[in-house]
Design an enzyme around this catalytic site. Sequence first.
Site, mmCIF file in Angstrom:
data_model
loop_
_atom_site.group_PDB
_atom_site.id
_atom_site.type_symbol
_atom_site.label_atom_id
_atom_site.label_comp_id
_atom_site.label_asym_id
_atom_site.label_seq_id
_atom_site.Cartn_x
_atom_site.Cartn_y
_atom_site.Cartn_z
ATOM 1 N N GLU A 29 0.835 -1.197 0.000
ATOM 2 C CA GLU A 29 0.000 0.000 0.000
ATOM 3 C C GLU A 29 0.875 1.253 0.000
ATOM 4 O O GLU A 29 1.838 1.328 0.765
ATOM 5 C CB GLU A 29 -0.883 0.003 1.264
ATOM 6 C CG GLU A 29 -1.944 -1.071 1.225
ATOM 7 C CD GLU A 29 -2.310 -1.581 2.612
ATOM 8 O OE1 GLU A 29 -1.979 -0.932 3.611
ATOM 9 O OE2 GLU A 29 -2.941 -2.647 2.688
ATOM 10 N N GLU A 54 -4.399 -6.687 1.965
ATOM 11 C CA GLU A 54 -3.201 -7.393 2.438
ATOM 12 C C GLU A 54 -3.273 -8.884 2.147
ATOM 13 O O GLU A 54 -2.266 -9.498 1.780
ATOM 14 C CB GLU A 54 -3.001 -7.176 3.942
ATOM 15 C CG GLU A 54 -2.537 -5.771 4.328
ATOM 16 C CD GLU A 54 -3.688 -4.853 4.687
ATOM 17 O OE1 GLU A 54 -4.859 -5.266 4.503
ATOM 18 O OE2 GLU A 54 -3.435 -3.722 5.144
ATOM 19 N N ASP A 79 0.872 -5.116 12.607
ATOM 20 C CA ASP A 79 -0.459 -5.462 13.132
ATOM 21 C C ASP A 79 -1.404 -5.887 12.003
ATOM 22 O O ASP A 79 -2.271 -6.735 12.185
ATOM 23 C CB ASP A 79 -1.083 -4.258 13.844
ATOM 24 C CG ASP A 79 -0.098 -3.560 14.749
ATOM 25 O OD1 ASP A 79 -0.253 -3.633 15.960
ATOM 26 O OD2 ASP A 79 0.851 -2.935 14.220
ATOM 27 N N PHE A 80 -1.228 -5.271 10.832
ATOM 28 C CA PHE A 80 -2.133 -5.545 9.711
ATOM 29 C C PHE A 80 -1.890 -6.920 9.089
ATOM 30 O O PHE A 80 -2.656 -7.374 8.248
ATOM 31 C CB PHE A 80 -2.011 -4.485 8.605
ATOM 32 C CG PHE A 80 -2.221 -3.064 9.071
ATOM 33 C CD1 PHE A 80 -2.791 -2.783 10.310
ATOM 34 C CD2 PHE A 80 -1.861 -1.992 8.264
ATOM 35 C CE1 PHE A 80 -2.977 -1.480 10.747
ATOM 36 C CE2 PHE A 80 -2.052 -0.685 8.688
ATOM 37 C CZ PHE A 80 -2.608 -0.423 9.931
ATOM 38 N N ILE A 81 -0.797 -7.569 9.503
ATOM 39 C CA ILE A 81 -0.492 -8.867 8.931
ATOM 40 C C ILE A 81 -1.560 -9.890 9.332
ATOM 41 O O ILE A 81 -1.738 -10.917 8.674
ATOM 42 C CB ILE A 81 0.926 -9.333 9.340
ATOM 43 C CG1 ILE A 81 1.548 -10.143 8.213
ATOM 44 C CG2 ILE A 81 0.915 -10.129 10.642
ATOM 45 C CD1 ILE A 81 3.025 -10.287 8.314
ATOM 46 N N HIS A 123 -1.927 -0.817 16.565
ATOM 47 C CA HIS A 123 -0.937 -0.250 15.649
ATOM 48 C C HIS A 123 0.472 -0.242 16.247
ATOM 49 O O HIS A 123 1.375 0.312 15.652
ATOM 50 C CB HIS A 123 -1.302 1.188 15.268
ATOM 51 C CG HIS A 123 -2.494 1.292 14.373
ATOM 52 N ND1 HIS A 123 -3.757 0.994 14.797
ATOM 53 C CD2 HIS A 123 -2.608 1.660 13.071
ATOM 54 C CE1 HIS A 123 -4.615 1.180 13.802
ATOM 55 N NE2 HIS A 123 -3.945 1.579 12.736
#
Lengths: 339, 344
Positions: A29, A54, A79-81, A123
Amino acid sequence: MPEMTFARAIDFALETAMERDERVVTFGEDVTMLRRDLFVRFGPSRVRQAPISEAAFLAAGVGAAMAGLRPVVEIMLVDFIAVAFDALLNQATKVKAFSGGKWNVPLVVRASCGGGYGDAGQHEQCLWGLLSGMPGISVVVPSNPKDAAGLMLSSIECDDPVVFLEHKLLSDYWLDYLGLGGRETVSFDVPEAGARGEVPSPPVPVPIGKGIKVREGGDLSIFSLGVSLHRCLEAANQLEDYGIKPAVIDLRSACPLDRELIVSSASRTGRVLVVDEDYAGYGLSGEVAALLAESGVKADFARVCTEEVIPYARRLEDEVLPNVRRIREAAVRLCALSP
Amino acid sequence: MRPDPEDLYRRMARARFCEEALSALWERGLISGEMHLGAGEEAVAAGVTAHLEEGDAMALDHRSTPPLVARGVDLVALFLEMLGHEEGLCAGKGGHMHLFSRDLLSASSGIVGSSAPLGCGFALAAQYLNPGKVAVAFFGEGAVNQGMLLEALNLAVAWKLPLVFVCKDNRWAITTRSREVTGGRLARRARSFGMPATRVDGTRVEKVWEAAGRAVERARAGHGPSFILASCPRLQGHFLGDPLLRVFREPLRQTLEIGPPLLRSLFSRPLTALASRVPRLGTIGKTIALLGVERYVLERDPLQRSAALLTEEARRRLEEEARREVAEAVERALETAGRREENA
């Protein structure tokens, strides 16, 4: 050796790898903006922006790596993983084993991690323990620019999946982006020695799975990595006043651990303190204890870690993340156990 | 049913003044982290929440304050939360990206796209426990490429959930233009799942109110989910201090920061590649320029556009009331926060 920021060191290594090997590509992104210097130099076919998807683009990274590319896939914040976990847990880390060792996945996942700027626990997590739990993966966590460049180069050269974690307190642009926003009314406890330093040009690979002793001492072995490493060094200075001389080891890789270094240092001092910004349970600190027990090392053991969901309020956050006071107190207690 | 312009404008004005107050507190360094404001989304928040009643639920994203404020969350508790105070809405532990109000059945999350499946869960509970109650899921157009959101669209249809999906289309996914990373058309995409989808001008509160009314009514009657695509501006960038907007606010400083490394890339060896690099530099410049043009030239402020629905006197009175209410809440929150510091 040129001096550069932690953030620049990482991109310098990535740039070097892209220059040497056309198969190295990066996507994620906002990368057209985040990696605009690389975008201008290498173009949209090698620096590609992705939608907020993702799960799709990380899994696409696995496929691309299997089919001949060497992708560096950016997950903005580690964290977004969670959104894309299947790509690592059930795909990337299984290919080599399931193919009988005949097919490998040279994938790098690059993500920012860590707290200390009041963004709270969705985050600011580290998650290297969670990630390290999967057989078939390496996880590296540099604490200074030289190691950041060296580990990025090694990660790209590695023929198997590597997660490269970039602590936001060390990366100036992330901290500015997420924490400061151009304000002069807030400040953060940034370890200077980690945020800026000399980097060999061209960067020299740092082997994955190799720690380094950064301070000599015979009373106690402190194992840490990332920003916590710097907190440990500060605590070590204060511990001198208590007559305690700790050895401080930068593990640099959460996985695989440097078994030899950990065993030799722990055997020498007989006391072990693990300082880990990641969660206390089922993670790095427990793994160090297990490794020592398996190796027959008898040592007193303590850990300073993150034990709860990271709160938003900064004064609460300061207490939840490992801080110098907690490290110092744990070290003093540990040394008092067996004087 | 006809809209009540005063009620709608009151909701919008309170939401806007709260966002302005948050911006001021953030500038003073009293709010930490990424402060994503919903300034520009007030007409969407007001037009939707006007149809909600007690027992209805809201699944919110990272711009969660306008719907909460429009719905009537306690403002002092809200500001104390932003200040990280133990008397805050979430005891200072959640902060602006993670606001939870159990009373209002409203929860927000900083994970893009997650509000849609959460909304499915709220709607499922309503369908089972409280027939006639509904849930609303708010998200941006940047979220519509998340797998979990697309799965939620299907799930809501498959289970005929009493849910309204509200997509706030500000055209930007962080610093990426959404159209560059999104295939097809969104309303059509939603319809392909088998639910009605309406496009509305999200800066016109009466239009949002009408569309939301139909969707909420359908959900309450047990006929299943709907999708509203509301275009609206992102008046304060992705978050406060957005570096791309700073290019316009502090051009010299930002240019000095961004420029030299770009030039280094432009002229790095082999120089034969220079010709292909120049247009890429243009791509970066164009993105920044577009962001600026949209923000400073084209954007339409929903408050200004909705003011036309009222007499000048009513507008002024509503704004004064809202401004006073917000200012008093901020003052009380700061007083409470100050009291703690003095006691410490």
